[in-house]
Design an enzyme around this catalytic site. Structure first.
Site, PDB file in Angstrom:
ATOM      1  N   SER A   1      -9.656   0.942   3.148  1.00 61.10           N
ATOM      2  CA  SER A   1      -8.820   1.799   2.338  1.00 61.10           C
ATOM      3  C   SER A   1      -7.743   1.061   1.557  1.00 61.10           C
ATOM      4  CB  SER A   1      -8.158   2.842   3.234  1.00 61.10           C
ATOM      5  OG  SER A   1      -7.276   2.215   4.153  1.00 61.10           O
TER       6      SER A   1
ATOM      7  N   SER B   1      -9.832  -1.517   7.348  1.00 60.43           N
ATOM      8  CA  SER B   1      -9.253  -1.210   6.036  1.00 60.43           C
ATOM      9  C   SER B   1      -8.482  -2.342   5.367  1.00 60.43           C
ATOM     10  CB  SER B   1      -8.335   0.015   6.146  1.00 60.43           C
ATOM     11  OG  SER B   1      -9.103   1.194   6.088  1.00 60.43           O
TER      12      SER B   1
ATOM     13  N   LYS C   1       0.855  -1.194   0.000  1.00 65.33           N
ATOM     14  CA  LYS C   1       0.000   0.000   0.000  1.00 65.33           C
ATOM     15  C   LYS C   1       0.891   1.244   0.000  1.00 65.33           C
ATOM     16  CE  LYS C   1      -3.964   1.538   2.900  1.00 65.33           C
ATOM     17  NZ  LYS C   1      -4.689   1.211   4.157  1.00 65.33           N
TER      18      LYS C   1
END
Ligand SMILES: [Mg+2]
Ligand SMILES: [Zn+2]
Lengths: 95, 492, 484
Positions: B152, B176, B77
């Site tokens: 996310s 997330s 990420k």
């Protein structure tokens, strides 16, 4: 629309985050629904409950006083939007 | 399938059937084939990855011990600092930030031989549940490109869901990792708070943030967590607790395991018949494996949303104060330094981030601190107690990871509270700091849905054991092929 | 304060000081960067102290120890449970736009500082925090410069903030308070307390009120105080300014005022916008401190004898005056030097006289300190012994001390080289005496006529003839004998 207690203009100043009138109004109405949940929380009796700041029961996590290598000066300032000589440069401070 | 699991790749490399360079090239080709439709990456770093793969091959040729993830392509990420590689946190305010250092978990991944192929898309500063809050692009769901991948950690979930890489790292603050894992049909693990170092991970809410793996199968999650977990002297909140060899704890049955079913959650999911049926079947599958199902209660879970939306934004408002245009990142100039701060922040942050900064600043401000922030922390204590009591009655908890299957892009973007409610089932575990994961549990309307498994603090091994038995018995992850390849002519 | 007060004499000043002391650790408060003054800008920085995304603080154990020791030295209560909080406000010298500090659970509370008058100034608290970077202004002042340059070398240096109760009542007391704090800090070695390098900084909260009133007046906070002198001057100026305000019937405004060393005045600094809402909350990146009795009592045993205890001992055991004891103990290294001289010479009084008199004089003249001088305590003691056993005169010793302190020479060598040893040879002294009596018949006559003063003149003449080397006691004896 449920009442939202936030003085958005004041909070925006504290946060150094100026909002457009449209943003402020939109946020205000969106907070309305969230505060329905938050109000439920306020009905809960927590008088004798300890607050939890950290879920892990750690204390005294300390490092020994040893010097470690710093960043190279170039690496330290490479991301700076503006520099002058070895300094970070920014607009003047109005006292 | 275009890509095997990480442990299969590692074993093939160990047997000399494939090289790290070949594994990396396969991953890069899969990314190239899907990226136009998937939009999972903010940056792919092929040169760096191939150079690293060559080093790994050379090390293997020299007879060096194989790391836990030797030659395994991994995506991270864009919240993890990567030295010399731009790290944006999905925000315009960090669009050009190139960290001079790497996150501890990135260094640990690489120390185990993993090859980082790129930085994945995400909701700005990890604030969101659909990946639509990225300042740069909207990632698509590999099972239906009209739909969101969740968030996310949406880019990480999507690229693993599309089988481009076997392992990606995400972060989970209120769901997330688990929610996008559910949406993309992958395994996603939020470890115990303190299990994994936060050093070098762009902070959202410090008392909640945890990094974890997102993988095709449970075994890869076990290996990846073993690689990244453990005490880090650079993170005061990382726990000095031994990391077991998780792979040794994987089970194939659930005899003697008590699985807790949360009565409050069953009431919440009941109105959605399809979801309800899916979870009912999942619990029956666990029972069929030998588990004993017991009812447990998390009576304060209904306060989770409110508690979370006071604590997380409060911490975020302080964590994000440093983005002011002075030392790094975006700067919008002004006549004096404070107007520069104001202009930079107004231009650099997106609407969701602004919304939370305002909310969090308010929760901490004079006159409201006790009524909001401290109160939320007290409810957090109660929530932690709920889990302690539940785990006195069971070994793991099984519950929904999400309240619905993936939804269409834009469907909830005008209604933040509807979006916040996506995390209803994942927030309580975050607040209590206990480990939790989502494991594929089947499909609703042909879209993946995950089962959430929860264990007591530092008992990830037990959680993996249950997840593995369930996965091996049901094989949901292998049941279908993501459609993202179809449009580009790359059949499975 | 609404009531108009008459003559200034009817008002009293109420002063509280907030003193920031940089701790003398090797590394910074929350990262491993070197803690040092004067390095090239932005070379003592890392992701943590630059507040880079993803970086995290880890507290320095030594800083915690130093603060607790300072607290113990000042009689504070050390907290059983303490924590770090974030103080949120935006300022360009602060990399994270919050300062890690301590809010409602400081490491120490209570304690006091005793002034030379015996008055005790109570302390509110001492807490641990991190220092900020330094803004360097292009141009002469902040207001007139076109832009700001920032050096973050100082950002993250461990800082202890010592907050006093508003119990100081004059500029002089404020200076005495600081001097005592400085002495204590340097004794326990937790800071080098150099105001000119900023390792000790002071803000003063000043208000006035009608003499004897209980309620506090409107307070003004004075900043930019970089020396003991400027603390005193600024407080004096501010008290006068407030009194004038009251005389003119003007209202005193609660504000922050900057001290201008050049003009010797304070000026209003437009109050930092929204400075009152720091939104303190426990720093979730750090965990609480629970130091425990065992550790604290170990630290307590490591504390050295403190200035106040030393002063008492000097008066009691050495028979020194309070004043002399105060001068000798103001710096630990000076006191250590003095005690070594006293021990080696067996003569504390003489040791005190030398340390405060000629030793200080020659060092000042050479712009040196005891630390930089080459002379060691044993040499000073040897010189005292040479006088005491009559080898040289006190006057000759004064000629020797400079070579001893500045060049590090042995007193005996200098005495021999310059031929300063006294003559105690009875024959030689008698010859000088006879020569003097012979040459000064007038004085002999006056003495015999009852003029006592003439005797001293004759002693002087003998000494002159012997070029100072005759043993003066022997001279006196012989003269008395001859004249008697
Ligand atoms: Mg302070
Ligand atoms: Zn540093």
């Amino acid at each position: 629309m449920p009442e939202v207690p936030i003085d958005i203009a004041h909070v925006a100043k504290l946060a150094r985050l100026p909002l457009s009138a449209e943003e402020a109004e939109r946020f205000s109405s969106q907070f309305g629904r969230l505060f329905e949940f938050i109000r439920e929380l306020q009905a809960l009796d927590v008088e004798h409950v300890h607050p939890t700041a950290q879920v892990i029961p750690l204390h005294n996590v300390l490092r020994t006083d040893e010097v470690r290598p710093c960043l190279d000066h170039e690496a330290a300032i490479q991301n700076a939007p503006a520099t002058e000589g070895p300094y970070f440069k920014m607009p003047r401070i109005l006292e | 399938m275009t890509m095997n699991t990480g442990h299969e790749i590692r074993e093939a490399i160990a047997r000399g059937e494939v090289s790290a360079v070949e594994a990396t090239e396969t991953a890069l080709a899969a990314i190239a084939a899907t990226e136009r439709r998937l939009q999972a990456y903010l940056q792919v770093t092929p040169e760096r990855a191939l150079a690293r793969a060559k080093e790994i091959d050379a090390a293997i040729a020299r007879g060096q011990d194989l790391g836990l993830l030797a030659g395994v392509p991994v995506a991270v990420k864009d919240l993890f600092c990567t030295q010399g590689v731009r790290t944006t946190a999905g925000s315009k305010i960090l669009e050009n930030f190139v960290p001079p250092y790497s996150a501890t978990v990135v260094r640990r991944l690489e120390a185990q031989g993993a090859i980082i192929v790129g930085k994945t898309n995400m909701d700005e500063f990890a604030m969101g549940s659909s990946c639509e809050n990225s300042a740069f692009k909207a990632t698509r769901n590999p099972w239906s490109t009209e739909d969101v991948p969740g968030g996310s950690s949406g880019g990480s979930a999507a690229t693993v869901g599309a089988r481009c890489v076997p392992i990606a790292l995400g972060t989970d603050t209120g769901g997330s990792i688990r929610e996008p894992a559910s949406f993309c049909g992958v395994v996603g693990v939020k470890p115990t708070y303190g299990r994994v170092s936060r050093y070098g991970i762009v902070a959202f809410a410090s008392s909640l943030d945890q990094a974890g793996p997102m993988t095709v199968d449970v075994r890869d999650s076990a290996d990846a967590l073993e690689a990244i977990a453990g005490f880090d002297p650079m993170d005061s909140t990382s726990a000095n607790v031994d990391v077991p060899h998780y792979a040794a704890q994987l089970r194939n049955d659930l005899k003697g395991i008590r699985v807790g079913i949360v009565s409050e959650f069953e009431e919440s999911i009941a109105p959605d018949a399809a979801m309800h049926a899916l979870y009912k079947r999942a619990y029956e599958d666990l029972r069929a494996l030998g588990a004993e199902l017991v009812d447990v209660s998390l009576p304060h879970s209904k306060y989770g949303l409110a508690t979370y939306y006071l604590i997380a934004p409060a911490e975020a408002s302080s964590n994000l104060a440093r983005y002011d245009g002075a030392r790094y990142g975006l700067r919008v100039d002004g006549p004096d330094v404070f107007s520069m701060f104001d202009e930079t922040r107004a231009a650099g942050f997106g609407p969701e981030v602004k919304r939370r900064i305002i909310l969090g600043t308010y929760a901490l401000s004079s006159g409201y601190y006790d009524a909001y922030y401290v109160r939320a922390q007290k409810v957090r204590t109660l929530m932690k107690k709920d889990f302690d009591e539940a785990f006195a009655r069971c070994d793991v908890i099984a519950c929904p990871a999400v309240s619905c299957p993936p939804f269409q892009l834009g469907a909830k973007s005008q209604d933040p509270v509807a979006m916040y409610l996506m995390d209803f089932f994942t927030i309580p575990m975050s607040l209590a700091g206990v480990p939790a994961m989502s494991v594929p549990a089947g499909y609703v309307d042909d879209l993946p849905v995950g089962l959430q498994l929860v264990a007591p603090a530092f008992e990830e091994g037990r959680m993996f054991g249950v997840a593995h038995a369930y996965e091996q018995a049901t094989r949901h992850a292998w049941a279908r092929t993501p459609i993202v390849y179809a449009g580009d002519g790359h059949a499975a | 304060m609404s009531k108009v007060i008459g003559a200034p004499a009817d008002t009293e000043a109420v002063i509280g000081l907030e003193v920031h002391v940089e701790l003398l650790t090797a590394s910074k408060m929350f990262c491993g960067c070197r803690n040092a003054f004067g390095a090239p800008p932005n070379t003592l920085v890392c992701p943590v102290c630059l507040g880079m995304p993803g970086s995290l603080p880890v507290a320095n154990a030594k800083a915690v120890e130093y603060l607790c020791k300072a607290g113990m030295a000042l009689g504070c209560t050390i907290a059983e449970y303490s924590k770090f909080d974030r103080k949120n406000y935006f300022y360009p010298d602060m990399p994270k736009n919050y300062q890690i500090s301590q809010y409602d659970m400081p490491l120490t509370t209570g304690g006091s500082v005793t002034l030379p008058s015996g008055k005790r100034v109570n302390l509110t608290r001492i807490h641990l925090e991190e220092d900020t970077g330094k803004n360097v202004h292009a141009g002469e002042s902040i207001a007139r410069s076109a832009y700001t340059l920032v050096d973050y070398n100082r950002a993250g240096v461990p800082l202890m903030e010592i907050v006093s109760e508003p119990e100081i009542s004059s500029a002089r007391e404020a200076e005495e308070y600081l001097a005592e704090l400085k002495a204590v800090m340097s004794y326990i070695g937790v800071s080098d307390v150099k105001m000119h390098e900023g390792s000790l900084r002071c803000d003063a909260n000043v208000s006035i009120r009608p003499a004897g009133a209980r309620e506090l007046g409107t307070k003004v906070e004075i900043k930019n105080l970089n020396s003991f002198r400027s603390v005193g001057r600024a407080i004096e100026y501010e008290i006068e300014r407030m009194r004038a305000c009251v005389r003119e019937g003007e209202r005193i405004v609660q504000e922050t005022r900057g001290w201008d060393e050049g003009s010797g005045t304070t000026h209003s600094m437009r109050s930092k916008e929204l400075a009152h809402d720091y939104r303190y909350f426990p720093d979730p990146d750090l965990v609480p401190l629970e130091l425990g009795r065992a550790l604290l009592s170990r630290w307590r045993t490591e504390l050295p004898e403190l200035p106040a205890a030393k002063r008492t001992r000097y008066v009691r055991d050495f028979g020194l005056s309070e004043y002399d004891a105060g001068v000798l103990t103001s710096e630990r290294s000076d006191a250590d030097f003095f005690e070594a001289v006293a021990a080696a010479s067996g003569n504390p009084k003489q040791a005190a006289n030398w340390m405060m008199g000629d030793v200080r004089k020659v060092l000042d003249r050479a712009e040196m300190t005891l630390a930089s001088a080459r002379g060691r305590p044993e040499q000073v003691a040897a010189l005292i012994t040479l006088v005491a056993n009559g080898t040289i005169s006190g006057k000759a010793a004064k000629e020797v001390i400079e070579s001893v302190m500045i060049d590090g020479r042995q007193p005996a060598d200098v005495v021999a080289e310059r031929g300063l040893a006294q003559t105690s040879d009875a024959g030689a002294v008698a010859a000088f005496v006879d020569q003097a009596l012979h040459a000064n018949a007038d004085s002999v006559a006056s003495y015999k006529a009852g003029k006592e003063k003439a005797f001293e003149f004759l002693v002087g003449q003998v000494m002159k003839l012997s070029r100072g080397k005759a043993n003066v006691e022997m001279v006196r004896g012989l003269l008395k004998e001859r004249l008697g």
